[in-house]
Design an enzyme around this catalytic site. Structure first.
Site, PDB file in Angstrom:
ATOM      1  N   ASP A   1      37.613  45.703  47.974  1.00 50.28           N
ATOM      2  CA  ASP A   1      38.335  44.796  48.959  1.00 50.28           C
ATOM      3  C   ASP A   1      37.810  43.440  48.931  1.00 50.28           C
ATOM      4  O   ASP A   1      38.409  42.561  48.882  1.00 50.28           O
ATOM      5  CB  ASP A   1      38.818  45.476  50.381  1.00 50.28           C
ATOM      6  CG  ASP A   1      39.694  44.904  51.110  1.00 50.28           C
ATOM      7  OD1 ASP A   1      40.825  44.352  50.706  1.00 50.28           O
ATOM      8  OD2 ASP A   1      39.181  44.494  52.184  1.00 50.28           O
ATOM      9  N   ALA A   2      36.657  43.365  49.650  1.00 48.80           N
ATOM     10  CA  ALA A   2      35.603  42.333  49.848  1.00 48.80           C
ATOM     11  C   ALA A   2      35.576  41.534  48.630  1.00 48.80           C
ATOM     12  O   ALA A   2      35.551  40.316  48.230  1.00 48.80           O
ATOM     13  CB  ALA A   2      34.378  42.537  50.422  1.00 48.80           C
TER      14      ALA A   2
END
Length: 138
Positions: free
Chosen positions: A27-28
């Site tokens: 996600d990051a």
């Protein structure tokens, strides 16, 4: 591991990590790529930049973009993708279907796995393919 900026985990370490853990880092990774892409292409400024980033990283957008790269995945990458899609997530945002959220989680798990295994060129290749309809990365 001593370099957390450029990680390279061993295959057994990656297998031991949960799908949710892979998706967490993925996600990051996707977020930083999307923000970089927006800034590099001058797509928005100020509040518009934040809103544009939200539109790119939402589950619906990620699921749509994941479909574009599925034919490009190796067997091993496809297995990681399936593992991410089958992760047991307990909450799904109201704006996304369970299927969309599963695809987005699978994409994030794949990106997390590639990043943690040191395959940054492959991450970039797949990201460029995902973004091709918007502007080619080449």
């Amino acid at each position: 591991m001593e370099n957390y900026f450029e990680p390279h985990l061993a295959p057994d370490q990656l297998r031991a990590m949960s799908s949710i853990g892979l998706a967490h880092i993925g996600d990051a990774v996707f977020e930083i790529l999307a923000r970089t892409w927006l800034c590099a292409h001058g797509r928005a400024t100020g509040r518009g930049l934040h809103q544009a980033a939200i539109r790119l990283v939402c589950a619906e957008s990620q699921a749509r973009r994941a479909e574009r790269i599925l034919p490009m995945l190796t067997e091993e990458e496809a297995a990681v993708f399936r593992r991410g899609r089958n992760a047991h997530v307990h909450t799904v945002p109201g704006h996304a279907s369970r299927a969309q959220y599963g695809e987005a989680t699978a994409l994030e798990a794949l990106l997390g796995w590639l990043y943690l295994s040191g395959q940054r060129e492959r991450v970039n290749q797949l990201f460029c393919e995902m973004m091709e309809e918007d502007t080619p990365c080449r």
